[in-house]
Each structure stands twice: as structure tokens, then as C-alpha cells.
Design a protein around this motif. Structure first.
Motif, PDB file in Angstrom:
ATOM      1  N   ALA A 109       0.831  -1.213   0.000  1.00 25.19           N
ATOM      2  CA  ALA A 109       0.000   0.000   0.000  1.00 25.19           C
ATOM      3  C   ALA A 109       0.862   1.258   0.000  1.00 25.19           C
ATOM      4  O   ALA A 109       0.598   2.204  -0.761  1.00 25.19           O
ATOM      5  N   ILE A 128      -1.432   4.006  -1.902  1.00 23.95           N
ATOM      6  CA  ILE A 128      -2.875   3.840  -1.685  1.00 23.95           C
ATOM      7  C   ILE A 128      -3.131   3.447  -0.237  1.00 23.95           C
ATOM      8  O   ILE A 128      -2.269   2.857   0.408  1.00 23.95           O
ATOM      9  N   GLY A 129      -4.293   3.801   0.256  1.00 21.12           N
ATOM     10  CA  GLY A 129      -4.652   3.404   1.611  1.00 21.12           C
ATOM     11  C   GLY A 129      -3.656   3.867   2.656  1.00 21.12           C
ATOM     12  O   GLY A 129      -3.399   3.154   3.629  1.00 21.12           O
ATOM     13  N   ARG A 139      -3.789   6.180   4.944  1.00 18.49           N
ATOM     14  CA  ARG A 139      -4.299   6.414   6.300  1.00 18.49           C
ATOM     15  C   ARG A 139      -4.363   5.119   7.091  1.00 18.49           C
ATOM     16  O   ARG A 139      -3.887   5.041   8.216  1.00 18.49           O
ATOM     17  N   ILE A 140      -4.965   4.103   6.513  1.00 15.68           N
ATOM     18  CA  ILE A 140      -5.079   2.831   7.227  1.00 15.68           C
ATOM     19  C   ILE A 140      -3.701   2.174   7.363  1.00 15.68           C
ATOM     20  O   ILE A 140      -3.401   1.551   8.382  1.00 15.68           O
ATOM     21  N   SER A 141      -2.832   2.347   6.371  1.00  7.65           N
ATOM     22  CA  SER A 141      -1.473   1.815   6.464  1.00  7.65           C
ATOM     23  C   SER A 141      -0.691   2.491   7.576  1.00  7.65           C
ATOM     24  O   SER A 141       0.067   1.839   8.301  1.00  7.65           O
ATOM     25  N   ALA A 164       0.645  10.004   5.143  1.00  3.71           N
ATOM     26  CA  ALA A 164      -0.819   9.927   5.067  1.00  3.71           C
ATOM     27  C   ALA A 164      -1.437  11.307   5.174  1.00  3.71           C
ATOM     28  O   ALA A 164      -2.343  11.652   4.406  1.00  3.71           O
ATOM     29  N   TRP A 221      -6.859   6.147  -6.516  1.00  3.97           N
ATOM     30  CA  TRP A 221      -7.453   5.483  -5.361  1.00  3.97           C
ATOM     31  C   TRP A 221      -8.552   6.347  -4.749  1.00  3.97           C
ATOM     32  O   TRP A 221      -9.623   5.856  -4.398  1.00  3.97           O
ATOM     33  N   VAL A 264     -13.765   4.376  -1.659  1.00  7.25           N
ATOM     34  CA  VAL A 264     -12.916   5.310  -0.920  1.00  7.25           C
ATOM     35  C   VAL A 264     -13.646   6.634  -0.710  1.00  7.25           C
ATOM     36  O   VAL A 264     -13.531   7.253   0.344  1.00  7.25           O
ATOM     37  N   TRP A 268     -11.619   7.260   5.245  1.00  3.49           N
ATOM     38  CA  TRP A 268     -10.532   6.724   6.076  1.00  3.49           C
ATOM     39  C   TRP A 268      -9.680   5.717   5.283  1.00  3.49           C
ATOM     40  O   TRP A 268      -8.558   5.406   5.691  1.00  3.49           O
ATOM     41  N   LEU A 269     -10.183   5.233   4.152  1.00  2.00           N
ATOM     42  CA  LEU A 269      -9.419   4.327   3.295  1.00  2.00           C
ATOM     43  C   LEU A 269      -8.406   5.069   2.438  1.00  2.00           C
ATOM     44  O   LEU A 269      -7.581   4.450   1.772  1.00  2.00           O
ATOM     45  N   ARG A 270      -8.489   6.387   2.410  1.00  3.00           N
ATOM     46  CA  ARG A 270      -7.617   7.224   1.579  1.00  3.00           C
ATOM     47  C   ARG A 270      -6.194   7.002   2.006  1.00  3.00           C
ATOM     48  O   ARG A 270      -5.252   6.958   1.373  1.00  3.00           O
TER      49      ARG A 270
END
Length: 184
Positions: free
Chosen positions: A106, A111-112, A114-116, A157, A171, A177, A182-184
Motif C-alpha cells: 500500500a 494507496i490506503g 491512512r489505514i497503512s 498519510a 485510489w 474510498v 478513512w481508506l484514503r
């Protein structure tokens, strides 16, 4: 009127050069996680299996190695040593390896983030606690590489570092998204 120093700082943060260096930092940090996954999976002998003598079994995950169990059982120190040892098992191997892979891919792709960043921060915090630098005579008992990696990913992020040299903009346009930012 805006102070000239503020303009210079703003231009540096929003400049193409600043964005590119942030992208390089993001990709390099993501590759740290991705490389750890590859090394532990295949026993590439950088950190995993480096101490394996000739004729001894491989420590690679694909050869039956246990990427988290040995560390959690034998390498942890400090007040939570027994807690980590009691949690060690095949589930922690899978969680650890999927975490390394997911975070690495990620972040490299942008991609992703924030969650990463959240997942990596939790992983790094747990590893910091497991190594308990407060007791080891570390070169810095508070801020070590675990903390720095977490901070770098939080900055990436927050500043949408995946939009430069990554798939972050694409993404962000995905319907899922857009519904769950939050998946951003």
C-alpha cells in the motif's frame, strides 16, 4: 499581509520538489516493510536466516520458519516479555506477515495511506514495547527507528504523499474510498 518567511515555508511544502522528496520517502519506507516480508518469507539471508549455518534448516517462512514466534518468545525484553511469549503462535506469524505485506504494498503504491499509517503505527508500537529500549541501554531509549517509521507514515498519510509518484489520486476517486474516506 503574509510574512515572507511563511510564504517560503508554504512554497517548500507544496512545491513539486518537496512533493517528490516526500514520495521518495514514502516509497523507501514502504519498501522497508515490503523487504521485511520478502526476506522473512523466502529467507533471503539479510535479516532472516543470516545466522543460519550451512546444513541447518532455513528460517524462511515457506520452509516452516516462524517469523514472529522466535522474536516474541526469545528476543523480547522488559515487563511485557511473558505477555508476548504467551501470544506467540501461528496466528501471530500470519498477522505479522500480512501486516508487513499489506503496509509495504500500500505504501509503495501510495494507496490506503491512512489505514497503512495506523496499522504500521500499531505494529511499530508493539515492536517498540517488545524490545523495551528503556532497559537495553539503547542509543536512544525513547525515539528509535520504530517511532521514526511510524511518524514518517503518519506524515505521508496526512500530506497525501501517494498522490505524487503513486496511485493515490486514482485510489481517491474509487467509489468505496469516496464513501469511506478513512481508506484514503
Amino acid at each position: 499581509m503574509t510574512h515572507p518567511a511563511t510564504l517560503v515555508e508554504h512554497d517548500l511544502v507544496t512545491s513539486a520538489t518537496g512533493r517528490r522528496w516526500l514520495a521518495v520517502t514514502r516509497i523507501a519506507t514502504g519498501f522497508i516493510f515490503l523487504w521485511a516480508f520478502l526476506d522473512k518469507t523466502f529467507g533471503l539471508h539479510y535479516s532472516t536466516g543470516a545466522a543460519v549455518a550451512e546444513g541447518e534448516p532455513s528460517l524462511a517462512w515457506i520452509d516452516g520458519g516462524t517469523p514472529s514466534q522466535g522474536f516474541m518468545t526469545y528476543a523480547t525484553v522488559g515487563p511485557f516479555r511473558d505477555a508476548f511469549a504467551s501470544m506467540a503462535g501461528p496466528v501471530t506469524d500470519w498477522l505479522f506477515m500480512l501486516g508487513l505485506l499489506g503496509i509495504g504494498v500500500a505504501v509503495v503504491l501510495g494507496i490506503g495511506l491512512r489505514i497503512s499509517a495506523v496499522a504500521a503505527t500499531v505494529m511499530m508500537l508493539l515492536m517498540w514495547v517488545a524490545e523495551w529500549p528503556l532497559l537495553q541501554g539503547s542509543t536512544n531509549p525513547v525515539v528509535d527507528y520504530h517511532v521514526v517509521y511510524a511518524l514518517v507514515l503518519i506524515v505521508c498519510a496526512a500530506l497525501l504523499a501517494g498522490d505524487t509518484w503513486g496511485l493515490g489520486r486514482w485510489w481517491a476517486r474509487l467509489p468505496v474510498v469516496q464513501r469511506a474516506p478513512w481508506l484514503r
